[in-house]
Design a protein around this motif. Sequence first.
Motif, mmCIF file in Angstrom:
data_model
loop_
_atom_site.group_PDB
_atom_site.id
_atom_site.type_symbol
_atom_site.label_atom_id
_atom_site.label_comp_id
_atom_site.label_asym_id
_atom_site.label_seq_id
_atom_site.Cartn_x
_atom_site.Cartn_y
_atom_site.Cartn_z
ATOM 1 N N GLU A 140 24.656 27.801 24.652
ATOM 2 C CA GLU A 140 25.486 28.870 23.861
ATOM 3 C C GLU A 140 26.807 28.574 24.119
ATOM 4 N N GLY A 141 27.268 28.446 25.256
ATOM 5 C CA GLY A 141 28.698 27.883 25.509
ATOM 6 C C GLY A 141 29.218 26.811 24.667
ATOM 7 N N ASP A 146 29.375 27.987 20.866
ATOM 8 C CA ASP A 146 30.698 28.691 20.740
ATOM 9 C C ASP A 146 31.883 27.992 20.861
ATOM 10 N N GLU A 156 34.666 23.413 26.024
ATOM 11 C CA GLU A 156 34.998 24.689 26.423
ATOM 12 C C GLU A 156 35.396 24.841 27.957
ATOM 13 N N GLY A 157 35.812 25.783 28.424
ATOM 14 C CA GLY A 157 36.058 26.319 29.619
ATOM 15 C C GLY A 157 37.467 25.553 30.220
ATOM 16 N N TRP A 199 24.510 27.455 29.261
ATOM 17 C CA TRP A 199 25.427 26.296 28.821
ATOM 18 C C TRP A 199 25.267 25.952 27.344
#
Length: 302
Positions: free
Chosen positions: A259-260, A263, A270-271, A257
Amino acid sequence: MSAITPAAVNEEIERFVRPQTFPLGIRMAAPGEPLPEKVRRPAQDMGIRVAICQTFSIARRYGWGLAVGRDDLSCPLAKTAFGFEQELPYYAEGNLACGMYTESAAAGARTEAEVPKFEFGAYERILIAPLGRASFEPHVVLVYANSAQVMRLVAAALYRTGGRIHSSFSARLDCADAVIETMRSQRPQVILPCYGDRIYGQTEDHEMAFTVPWGQAEELLAGLRGTQQGGVRYPIPSWLRYTGEFPEKYRRLDTLWEEGRRDAGPGRPEGPDRPEGEAAASEPGKERSARPAGGRRAGGDP
């Protein structure tokens, strides 16, 4: 009776200790002493003979009051210890203990000599009743409980005096420890249920017991109140304000989580949380495929 009643003592034990079965009041009745009302005689009223540990369980589980004399008893050991029958040489020589509890008769004789005993004929009956319903002044208060509850009672008993409680154990005749030793020493006792209590009284593996002489009941209640105020309580208040550790595979999710989030960049979700337009713009042809060929909207409307 003393100023405090059995019902009042029971109420506070129930409040502070919360035992699973009824606390008991126990009295040794002298010869000729009248029986209280509403007590059962096992032989006469129930058609059975009993062990004393068995009567403890009947009283604490059924809520019955019992009056038990020589003719009501099935246990030869209890008849001897409680003075309902004479102590015979065959008993004193260790023959009952030998081969079951001790290797030799000599060792058995030492064990029998250590059993607390009343003089023969000193008492005619033992009276047992739930403490909250006892119509007599007890000599002993007996509470069966788990080890944490017994610990709670030990702390209460030592609240004013400090020190330690001294008890002894033999794996036999806990009825004598509970009643005779408590009356003889006039001190509280921790009771280890014996083998017979587990068979005939059906006392469970998690249970222990605690006794206090009636003359110290008020002191015990003062100790229950004082230790409660000091923070010694039952149920035990577990310490739960800490961060727990989890397996490495579980912690890997936290790493993924994090790292996401890195990024995605600062301020950019994100997502699936990205705005719909942004998601469409990032996928070529997505906007065009939303309208069918021929310039007609889905559903056939012009």
